[in-house]
Design a protein around this motif. Sequence first.
Motif, PDB file in Angstrom:
ATOM      1  N   THR A  60       0.811  -1.216   0.000  1.00  0.00           N
ATOM      2  CA  THR A  60       0.000   0.000   0.000  1.00  0.00           C
ATOM      3  C   THR A  60       0.845   1.268   0.000  1.00  0.00           C
ATOM      4  O   THR A  60       0.575   2.192  -0.743  1.00  0.00           O
ATOM      5  N   TYR A  61       1.877   1.310   0.822  1.00  0.00           N
ATOM      6  CA  TYR A  61       2.662   2.544   0.928  1.00  0.00           C
ATOM      7  C   TYR A  61       3.872   2.558   0.010  1.00  0.00           C
ATOM      8  O   TYR A  61       4.387   3.621  -0.325  1.00  0.00           O
ATOM      9  N   THR A  62       4.325   1.395  -0.419  1.00  0.00           N
ATOM     10  CA  THR A  62       5.492   1.343  -1.297  1.00  0.00           C
ATOM     11  C   THR A  62       5.089   1.246  -2.770  1.00  0.00           C
ATOM     12  O   THR A  62       5.920   1.391  -3.645  1.00  0.00           O
ATOM     13  N   ILE A  63       3.852   0.960  -3.042  1.00  0.00           N
ATOM     14  CA  ILE A  63       3.244   0.796  -4.364  1.00  0.00           C
ATOM     15  C   ILE A  63       3.656  -0.522  -5.026  1.00  0.00           C
ATOM     16  O   ILE A  63       2.818  -1.260  -5.486  1.00  0.00           O
ATOM     17  N   ILE A  64       4.951  -0.849  -5.063  1.00  0.00           N
ATOM     18  CA  ILE A  64       5.392  -2.092  -5.707  1.00  0.00           C
ATOM     19  C   ILE A  64       6.362  -2.827  -4.782  1.00  0.00           C
ATOM     20  O   ILE A  64       7.321  -2.238  -4.280  1.00  0.00           O
ATOM     21  N   ARG A  65       6.096  -4.114  -4.590  1.00  0.00           N
ATOM     22  CA  ARG A  65       7.036  -4.997  -3.885  1.00  0.00           C
ATOM     23  C   ARG A  65       7.472  -6.078  -4.872  1.00  0.00           C
ATOM     24  O   ARG A  65       6.644  -6.644  -5.567  1.00  0.00           O
ATOM     25  N   GLU A  66       8.762  -6.357  -4.887  1.00  0.00           N
ATOM     26  CA  GLU A  66       9.315  -7.367  -5.785  1.00  0.00           C
ATOM     27  C   GLU A  66       9.753  -8.575  -4.969  1.00  0.00           C
ATOM     28  O   GLU A  66      10.445  -8.433  -3.965  1.00  0.00           O
ATOM     29  N   TYR A  67       9.348  -9.747  -5.438  1.00  0.00           N
ATOM     30  CA  TYR A  67       9.749 -11.013  -4.827  1.00  0.00           C
ATOM     31  C   TYR A  67      10.417 -11.830  -5.927  1.00  0.00           C
ATOM     32  O   TYR A  67       9.761 -12.252  -6.878  1.00  0.00           O
ATOM     33  N   LEU A  68      11.714 -12.040  -5.809  1.00  0.00           N
ATOM     34  CA  LEU A  68      12.495 -12.592  -6.914  1.00  0.00           C
ATOM     35  C   LEU A  68      12.942 -14.029  -6.692  1.00  0.00           C
ATOM     36  O   LEU A  68      13.634 -14.591  -7.534  1.00  0.00           O
ATOM     37  N   ASP A  69      12.551 -14.658  -5.594  1.00  0.00           N
ATOM     38  CA  ASP A  69      13.122 -15.950  -5.227  1.00  0.00           C
ATOM     39  C   ASP A  69      12.259 -17.160  -5.582  1.00  0.00           C
ATOM     40  O   ASP A  69      12.486 -18.244  -5.085  1.00  0.00           O
ATOM     41  N   GLY A  70      11.303 -17.024  -6.474  1.00  0.00           N
ATOM     42  CA  GLY A  70      10.462 -18.152  -6.853  1.00  0.00           C
ATOM     43  C   GLY A  70      10.739 -18.640  -8.267  1.00  0.00           C
ATOM     44  O   GLY A  70      11.705 -18.228  -8.909  1.00  0.00           O
ATOM     45  N   ARG A  71       9.869 -19.529  -8.750  1.00  0.00           N
ATOM     46  CA  ARG A  71       9.965 -20.038 -10.126  1.00  0.00           C
ATOM     47  C   ARG A  71       9.952 -18.889 -11.124  1.00  0.00           C
ATOM     48  O   ARG A  71      10.636 -18.908 -12.141  1.00  0.00           O
ATOM     49  N   LEU A  72       9.137 -17.877 -10.834  1.00  0.00           N
ATOM     50  CA  LEU A  72       9.097 -16.625 -11.594  1.00  0.00           C
ATOM     51  C   LEU A  72       9.110 -15.482 -10.595  1.00  0.00           C
ATOM     52  O   LEU A  72       8.574 -15.609  -9.497  1.00  0.00           O
ATOM     53  N   PRO A  73       9.681 -14.342 -10.957  1.00  0.00           N
ATOM     54  CA  PRO A  73       9.567 -13.176 -10.079  1.00  0.00           C
ATOM     55  C   PRO A  73       8.099 -12.761  -9.954  1.00  0.00           C
ATOM     56  O   PRO A  73       7.316 -12.935 -10.892  1.00  0.00           O
ATOM     57  N   LEU A  74       7.750 -12.216  -8.805  1.00  0.00           N
ATOM     58  CA  LEU A  74       6.401 -11.709  -8.571  1.00  0.00           C
ATOM     59  C   LEU A  74       6.504 -10.219  -8.259  1.00  0.00           C
ATOM     60  O   LEU A  74       7.269  -9.816  -7.376  1.00  0.00           O
ATOM     61  N   TYR A  75       5.758  -9.433  -9.023  1.00  0.00           N
ATOM     62  CA  TYR A  75       5.713  -7.988  -8.812  1.00  0.00           C
ATOM     63  C   TYR A  75       4.319  -7.655  -8.287  1.00  0.00           C
ATOM     64  O   TYR A  75       3.347  -7.692  -9.032  1.00  0.00           O
ATOM     65  N   HIS A  76       4.248  -7.371  -6.993  1.00  0.00           N
ATOM     66  CA  HIS A  76       2.969  -7.119  -6.318  1.00  0.00           C
ATOM     67  C   HIS A  76       2.764  -5.607  -6.218  1.00  0.00           C
ATOM     68  O   HIS A  76       3.535  -4.912  -5.569  1.00  0.00           O
ATOM     69  N   MET A  77       1.722  -5.126  -6.867  1.00  0.00           N
ATOM     70  CA  MET A  77       1.468  -3.690  -6.931  1.00  0.00           C
ATOM     71  C   MET A  77       0.129  -3.351  -6.278  1.00  0.00           C
ATOM     72  O   MET A  77      -0.856  -4.042  -6.483  1.00  0.00           O
ATOM     73  N   ASP A  78       0.140  -2.293  -5.508  1.00  0.00           N
ATOM     74  CA  ASP A  78      -1.091  -1.740  -4.950  1.00  0.00           C
ATOM     75  C   ASP A  78      -1.112  -0.284  -5.400  1.00  0.00           C
ATOM     76  O   ASP A  78      -0.369   0.547  -4.896  1.00  0.00           O
ATOM     77  N   ILE A 103       0.988  -8.672 -10.355  1.00  0.00           N
ATOM     78  CA  ILE A 103      -0.334  -8.766  -9.748  1.00  0.00           C
ATOM     79  C   ILE A 103      -0.666  -7.379  -9.199  1.00  0.00           C
ATOM     80  O   ILE A 103       0.130  -6.789  -8.472  1.00  0.00           O
ATOM     81  N   ILE A 104      -1.806  -6.839  -9.623  1.00  0.00           N
ATOM     82  CA  ILE A 104      -2.123  -5.445  -9.347  1.00  0.00           C
ATOM     83  C   ILE A 104      -3.429  -5.339  -8.571  1.00  0.00           C
ATOM     84  O   ILE A 104      -4.475  -5.816  -9.025  1.00  0.00           O
ATOM     85  N   GLU A 105      -3.357  -4.705  -7.415  1.00  0.00           N
ATOM     86  CA  GLU A 105      -4.556  -4.388  -6.644  1.00  0.00           C
ATOM     87  C   GLU A 105      -4.995  -2.969  -6.996  1.00  0.00           C
ATOM     88  O   GLU A 105      -4.167  -2.087  -7.166  1.00  0.00           O
TER      89      GLU A 105
END
Length: 154
Positions: A60-78, A103-105
């Motif tokens: 919510t406050y950072t707008i985008i969080r990146e998670y790079l340690d899976g089968r594919l990177p995940l870019y979680h956006m609010d 993934i965008i909220e």
Amino acid sequence: MKPLRTRNEEETKTVAADLAKWLEPGDVILLEGNLGAGKTTFTKGLAEGLGIKRVIKSPTYTIIREYLDGRLPLYHMDVYRLEETGGMDLGLEEYFEGDGVSIIEWATFIPEDLPQEYLQIKLMPVGEELMERELTFYPIGKRYEELMQKFEAK
């Protein structure tokens, strides 16, 4: 696809983890629903399905969080906080066209920044206790129609 109904957070996460098996680089998922609808819970399940071990927090406050340690990177956006400004200067297309899953909220606040094709998922609390969720999937474009065919067939 008819809506899916989950009875609790764990079932919502399981649906998301199952969907993650079919995701590919460049996939974009929009999560729509009111506060408390389960958007971040769904994202946690998706991350688990991608093999991401880190704790998933709402961006919510950072707008985008990146998670790079899976089968594919995940870019979680609010993008809730972009309601008045839009996402023009954030370089969102680099995420959408990149090597991970976005993934965008609250994507309704950046319609002009979205790719032409995506999977929209609406989450709605239902039932007496509002612990159950109804998940409705809207595939926009051929890629996501094919994705939903695979997901439904599982």
